[in-house]
Every structure is written in C-alpha cells, then in structure tokens.
Design a protein around this motif. Structure first.
Motif, mmCIF file in Angstrom:
data_model
loop_
_atom_site.group_PDB
_atom_site.id
_atom_site.type_symbol
_atom_site.label_atom_id
_atom_site.label_comp_id
_atom_site.label_asym_id
_atom_site.label_seq_id
_atom_site.Cartn_x
_atom_site.Cartn_y
_atom_site.Cartn_z
ATOM 1 N N PHE A 301 0.835 -1.203 0.000
ATOM 2 C CA PHE A 301 0.000 0.000 0.000
ATOM 3 C C PHE A 301 0.873 1.257 0.000
ATOM 4 C CE2 PHE A 301 -2.262 3.077 2.886
ATOM 5 C CZ PHE A 301 -3.240 3.467 1.978
ATOM 6 N N GLN A 302 0.577 2.168 -0.924
ATOM 7 C CA GLN A 302 1.244 3.464 -1.086
ATOM 8 C C GLN A 302 2.738 3.357 -1.435
ATOM 9 O OE1 GLN A 302 0.271 5.930 2.378
ATOM 10 N NE2 GLN A 302 -1.572 6.671 1.330
ATOM 11 N N SER A 303 3.179 2.195 -1.892
ATOM 12 C CA SER A 303 4.541 2.076 -2.397
ATOM 13 C C SER A 303 4.601 2.633 -3.813
ATOM 14 C CB SER A 303 4.985 0.616 -2.398
ATOM 15 O OG SER A 303 4.158 -0.150 -3.268
ATOM 16 N N GLN A 304 5.791 2.944 -4.294
ATOM 17 C CA GLN A 304 5.950 3.466 -5.651
ATOM 18 C C GLN A 304 5.991 2.284 -6.627
ATOM 19 O OE1 GLN A 304 6.075 6.844 -6.127
ATOM 20 N NE2 GLN A 304 5.913 6.528 -8.325
ATOM 21 N N LEU A 305 4.955 2.139 -7.412
ATOM 22 C CA LEU A 305 4.870 1.032 -8.367
ATOM 23 C C LEU A 305 5.101 1.562 -9.778
ATOM 24 C CD1 LEU A 305 4.237 -1.891 -9.153
ATOM 25 C CD2 LEU A 305 1.807 -1.282 -9.151
ATOM 26 N N VAL A 306 6.034 0.947 -10.496
ATOM 27 C CA VAL A 306 6.313 1.326 -11.876
ATOM 28 C C VAL A 306 5.859 0.189 -12.792
ATOM 29 C CG1 VAL A 306 8.044 2.020 -13.560
ATOM 30 C CG2 VAL A 306 8.283 2.723 -11.158
ATOM 31 N N VAL A 307 4.794 0.428 -13.539
ATOM 32 C CA VAL A 307 4.294 -0.532 -14.517
ATOM 33 C C VAL A 307 5.187 -0.461 -15.748
ATOM 34 C CG1 VAL A 307 2.326 -1.202 -15.945
ATOM 35 C CG2 VAL A 307 1.947 -0.219 -13.667
ATOM 36 N N ARG A 308 5.673 -1.603 -16.227
ATOM 37 C CA ARG A 308 6.559 -1.642 -17.387
ATOM 38 C C ARG A 308 6.036 -2.631 -18.416
ATOM 39 N NH1 ARG A 308 10.313 -2.422 -13.310
ATOM 40 N NH2 ARG A 308 10.909 -4.466 -14.154
ATOM 41 N N GLY A 309 6.252 -2.333 -19.679
ATOM 42 C CA GLY A 309 5.826 -3.237 -20.722
ATOM 43 C C GLY A 309 6.371 -2.844 -22.071
ATOM 44 N N VAL A 310 5.854 -3.475 -23.118
ATOM 45 C CA VAL A 310 6.293 -3.200 -24.479
ATOM 46 C C VAL A 310 5.086 -2.987 -25.383
ATOM 47 C CG1 VAL A 310 8.467 -4.459 -24.265
ATOM 48 C CG2 VAL A 310 6.409 -5.684 -25.025
ATOM 49 N N THR A 311 5.315 -2.250 -26.456
ATOM 50 C CA THR A 311 4.274 -1.996 -27.446
ATOM 51 C C THR A 311 4.884 -2.076 -28.841
ATOM 52 O OG1 THR A 311 2.568 -0.443 -28.178
ATOM 53 C CG2 THR A 311 4.616 0.518 -27.336
ATOM 54 N N PHE A 312 4.056 -2.410 -29.837
ATOM 55 C CA PHE A 312 4.546 -2.550 -31.215
ATOM 56 C C PHE A 312 3.363 -2.638 -32.160
ATOM 57 C CE2 PHE A 312 3.743 -6.740 -29.611
ATOM 58 C CZ PHE A 312 3.261 -7.464 -30.683
ATOM 59 N N ASP A 313 3.656 -2.557 -33.453
ATOM 60 C CA ASP A 313 2.640 -2.799 -34.484
ATOM 61 C C ASP A 313 3.345 -3.314 -35.728
ATOM 62 O OD1 ASP A 313 3.811 -0.556 -35.619
ATOM 63 O OD2 ASP A 313 1.982 0.629 -35.708
ATOM 64 N N GLY A 314 2.689 -3.233 -36.871
ATOM 65 C CA GLY A 314 3.260 -3.767 -38.103
ATOM 66 C C GLY A 314 4.114 -2.793 -38.877
ATOM 67 N N GLY A 315 4.439 -1.651 -38.296
ATOM 68 C CA GLY A 315 5.323 -0.702 -38.969
ATOM 69 C C GLY A 315 4.789 0.705 -39.090
ATOM 70 N N ILE A 316 3.540 0.943 -38.686
ATOM 71 C CA ILE A 316 2.983 2.303 -38.736
ATOM 72 C C ILE A 316 3.656 3.182 -37.687
ATOM 73 C CG2 ILE A 316 0.904 3.704 -38.370
ATOM 74 C CD1 ILE A 316 -0.711 1.296 -39.432
ATOM 75 N N GLY A 317 3.795 2.636 -36.476
ATOM 76 C CA GLY A 317 4.409 3.368 -35.378
ATOM 77 C C GLY A 317 3.414 3.661 -34.278
ATOM 78 N N VAL A 318 3.799 3.380 -33.039
ATOM 79 C CA VAL A 318 2.934 3.620 -31.885
ATOM 80 C C VAL A 318 3.092 5.058 -31.418
ATOM 81 C CG1 VAL A 318 2.425 2.971 -29.504
ATOM 82 C CG2 VAL A 318 3.048 1.202 -31.173
ATOM 83 N N GLU A 319 1.979 5.787 -31.352
ATOM 84 C CA GLU A 319 2.018 7.179 -30.912
ATOM 85 C C GLU A 319 2.007 7.283 -29.393
ATOM 86 O OE1 GLU A 319 -0.262 11.428 -31.695
ATOM 87 O OE2 GLU A 319 -1.361 9.559 -32.009
ATOM 88 N N LYS A 320 1.180 6.451 -28.727
ATOM 89 C CA LYS A 320 1.113 6.526 -27.277
ATOM 90 C C LYS A 320 0.529 5.248 -26.689
ATOM 91 C CE LYS A 320 -3.067 9.368 -27.755
ATOM 92 N NZ LYS A 320 -3.663 10.697 -27.448
ATOM 93 N N VAL A 321 0.834 5.044 -25.417
ATOM 94 C CA VAL A 321 0.251 3.960 -24.634
ATOM 95 C C VAL A 321 -0.478 4.590 -23.459
ATOM 96 C CG1 VAL A 321 0.738 1.985 -23.140
ATOM 97 C CG2 VAL A 321 1.971 2.233 -25.302
ATOM 98 N N LEU A 322 -1.705 4.136 -23.210
ATOM 99 C CA LEU A 322 -2.528 4.661 -22.126
ATOM 100 C C LEU A 322 -2.746 3.589 -21.068
ATOM 101 C CD1 LEU A 322 -5.252 6.527 -24.235
ATOM 102 C CD2 LEU A 322 -3.138 7.466 -23.275
ATOM 103 N N ILE A 323 -2.803 4.013 -19.816
ATOM 104 C CA ILE A 323 -2.995 3.119 -18.679
ATOM 105 C C ILE A 323 -4.282 3.485 -17.957
ATOM 106 C CG2 ILE A 323 -2.051 2.288 -16.487
ATOM 107 C CD1 ILE A 323 -0.364 1.459 -18.854
ATOM 108 N N SER A 324 -5.060 2.478 -17.581
ATOM 109 C CA SER A 324 -6.269 2.703 -16.786
ATOM 110 C C SER A 324 -6.183 1.902 -15.496
ATOM 111 C CB SER A 324 -7.524 2.280 -17.560
ATOM 112 O OG SER A 324 -8.678 2.449 -16.752
ATOM 113 N N LEU A 325 -6.567 2.555 -14.395
ATOM 114 C CA LEU A 325 -6.601 1.905 -13.091
ATOM 115 C C LEU A 325 -8.028 1.766 -12.567
ATOM 116 C CD1 LEU A 325 -3.606 3.818 -11.436
ATOM 117 C CD2 LEU A 325 -3.543 1.623 -12.642
ATOM 118 N N ASP A 326 -9.015 2.098 -13.416
ATOM 119 C CA ASP A 326 -10.415 2.032 -12.992
ATOM 120 C C ASP A 326 -11.278 1.293 -14.012
ATOM 121 O OD1 ASP A 326 -10.436 3.881 -15.033
ATOM 122 O OD2 ASP A 326 -11.100 5.571 -13.793
ATOM 123 N N ASN A 327 -10.715 0.200 -14.563
ATOM 124 C CA ASN A 327 -11.449 -0.670 -15.498
ATOM 125 C C ASN A 327 -11.876 0.045 -16.768
ATOM 126 O OD1 ASN A 327 -11.426 -3.098 -13.827
ATOM 127 N ND2 ASN A 327 -12.836 -1.982 -12.488
#
Length: 400
Positions: A301-327
C-alpha cells in the motif's frame, strides 16, 4: 451432438469470458490464459519456459519477459509446425538452393551469405499469428497460447532482394516460395511452405544468420531463417533449404487453407456463419503488453509502483500507450522509451502509488499514428483460426 450445439456448449463452458461480442451469444472473448508456469526442465539453449508440446517444440515466454525491449535468446518463444527437425546440421555443407524462374540457379552457402553480400541489421518483432489464441471462445484449433508467443530481436543477414538478384530473377516473376528443413511425420501431411508476392519484398526482408549478435539458436531456426519485419511469424520460415521463384501463385496448404482470416472489414465471423471469403494473415496489428507487475502479484500500500511493458505494431508506429486503473473509465498516458525502429518493441512505463488496499486491475492500450487502437478483449472479433488477437492487456494485483 450437432456441430451448432457443440459450439453453444463450449461457449457456456468458457464462462470466464469478459463479455459477448457483437456477433451474438454463441461467441464471446476473454483475457488470454495467464496462469501457466514455466516447466522445470529446459530445452537446449533455452531457460525453462511454458511448454505446450515437446514434439514439435512449442515454447512460450512468461509475462516477465516483456519488461525488456530486446528478448534474450534463451527466453525467445519457439514455434514449429512439423515434428521432424534435423538434430545435426553440418554448416560446411549447408546451402540454400535458389531456383525456379531465374536465369542462374545456385546454391547459397553460409560462407557466401556472409562474404558475398552487403550485411544488414534489423530490429524486429516476430509474433505467432495465433498468439493469445486462448482468448477465443468457443476455442479454435491450434496451440492455445497465452500471450508469450512473441519476441523482439536484432537480426543480422542479407537482403532477400540481393540474393534473388544474384540468381538473375526473370522479369515475369511474381512469387517466391520458401521451404525449411522441418518435415512431417506422415507422407500425407502437407509440407510447411510459405509464399510471398514480390510486392511484399521491401529492403528489410532478409535471410538472417544471427540473432542478438549470436548465431541463431537451434530452436529459432539455425542456421538461417527468413525475416519479414511487420508480418506475423508464419511467413518467417526457419532452417531455410529452398527458395523458388515462380510466375504464378503455387497452391499451398499453409497459404490457401491455414493462416487465413475472414476477408471483411472486421475479420470477424461466427461458428454458425463462417466467412465464405478469406485472406492470408500478413501485417501485425497494434498491441501493448504489460511485463511488470505479474498477474496476481502483491504490492505494498502506497509504495511506488512502476508498470513496465512493451508496445509494437506492423510498422505504422505507436504514438502513445494509455494506462487505466479504474477498469477503462479513465486513461492516463504512459512514458514511452526510445524508438528502436519501426518494427521493434518500444518500452513504456507508468508510475503511481496505490492508495487503496484490495484488488486492482491495471489495463494498457496502444494507439498508432493513424488512430488505430487496441480494443477491449470482449470486442475482438472471433475467427475460426484464433488469429490476430490484440485485446487490451490487463493484470490484476493485490494491494496489501
């Protein structure tokens, strides 16, 4: 039991689904299975991995693998189609036969590959077309992968165009066939041969002999494999032995029957209404995946959590990644890492302090530069092959 009744029953059995799609009550989708653990016994050059089959080897990487942008060779997933794989290859005698509609057929040895052509490097994601197939309900044929049938590596080799040019490819050529050294156990089983149209051969399509600055691992295609950046891995033929140039399309099981999706706008169908027109799967769609924390992890509880991951597509390019904590009610933008090339993984990270004890779901979705974004898992269209799943990834952790 009638076929229709079977599918309806299977849908009920898959009660863990997150919802029904627009195709009706007989079809639903869920999050891919994320509860399997790596086996204790490892395959050659691999650490223990999630094992779906020993013969042929079918190995999946665990979620933790995807908190890094370059997948280590010993964590890289393995997918073979046929059970007979050579266990001994003499690199001094090994050669790829280049033939067909060419003026100068020849055999390409490893030495010639390394010495007679310009060497190039491409960092690219390879992903099985059936990755995350376990999300489809009713279940479809094929390996019931979780989400670990993918990886990103730096590949070294030569341009396929240069190899074909050396053979004197004729002007009326339109197709190139690729066959590897894997063989079926029974004579009537079709050989795994793939075909590309010449229009698909850009400057990055290559014959690779190195992966992450080392020789290709045996289970990932040693001594050479085809690299088709941006495409699903069914086109990335391993242990290449034959390249045949043709004028016309060659009837092939793994082109005309397998690895195909509905030829409509959504690529969707239902078990009761299968699409009459289909097309091969080719370019990958947009995807992001959380590598840390693991599903079911406990976080203070109340610790600093860093969510990490990867993103990709077929060559168009990823503009942004969004995170939701409320479903999915609200979304916040994650920080993207450096760009390693249009076909590579791009890292993302999102930092926060959990302020409430109990279960918490973390969702991640990517959006490309054309506005394409990952759908919710329940909104991914069902298809008979279980291909091209790219639903929003979600992990549920416990705040203690």
């Amino acid at each position: 039991m009638k076929r229709r009744d079977f599918f309806k029953t299977a849908a009920v059995v898959g009660a863990a689904t997150v919802g029904s799609s627009a195709f009706g009550s007989s079809v639903a989708m869920r999050e891919p299975i994320d509860s399997r653990k790596p086996q204790k016994i490892n395959f050659p050059e691999k650490r223990p991995m999630i094992t779906h089959s020993n013969r042929p080897p079918l190995l999946e990487a665990p979620r933790s693998t995807f908190s890094q942008v370059i997948t280590p060779n010993d964590e890289f997933f393995v997918r073979w189609h046929l059970p007979e794989i050579p266990t001994l290859i003499d690199t001094e005698k090994y050669a790829i036969k280049i033939s067909g509609n060419v003026a100068k057929p020849y055999e390409l040895t490893l030495r010639k590959l390394k010495e007679d052509f310009e060497q190039i490097e491409v960092t690219a994601v390879v992903q099985c077309g059936g990755n995350s197939r376990s999300a489809f309900v009713p279940i479809t044929g094929g390996v019931q992968w979780g989400s670990g049938a993918m990886g990103c590596a730096k590949w070294k080799g030569v341009r396929l165009k240069d190899v074909l040019k050396r053979a004197g490819m004729k002007a009326d050529s339109h197709w190139v066939n690729f066959n590897g050294m894997e063989k079926p156990a029974y004579d009537k089983t079709p050989d795994f041969v793939r075909e590309l149209n010449l229009d698909e051969l850009n400057e990055d399509v290559m014959i690779a002999y190195q992966m992450n600055d080392e020789d290709l691992p045996y289970l990932n295609g040693f001594p050479t494999r085809l690299i088709v950046p941006g495409y699903y891995s069914d086109s990335w033929v391993k242990m290449i032995k034959d390249i045949v140039v043709t004028k016309d399309h060659t009837p092939l099981f793994f082109m005309d029957k397998a690895y195909r999706i509905a030829a409509n706008a959504t690529h969707g169908e239902t078990p009761d209404h299968l699409a009459k027109m289909t097309k091969p799967i080719t370019r990958m769609n947009i995807k992001s995946f959380i590598g840390f924390p693991d599903d079911g992890a406990e976080v203070e509880f109340q610790s600093q959590l860093v969510v990490r991951g990867v993103t990709f597509d077929g060559g168009i390019g990823v503009e942004k990644v969004l995170i939701s904590l409320d479903n999915g009610k609200t979304w916040e933008e994650a920080m993207l890492g450096i760009d390693n090339g249009r076909y590579a993984y791009r890292a993302f990270r999102f930092s926060f302090r959990p302020n409430k004890k109990g279960k918490l779901s973390i969702m991640a979705k990517a959006i490309d530069y054309l506005g394409n974004e990952q759908p919710l898992a329940k909104d991914v269209p069902w298809d008979r092959g279980g291909y091209m799943f790219n639903g929003i990834d979600m992990v549920t952790i416990k705040i203690v």
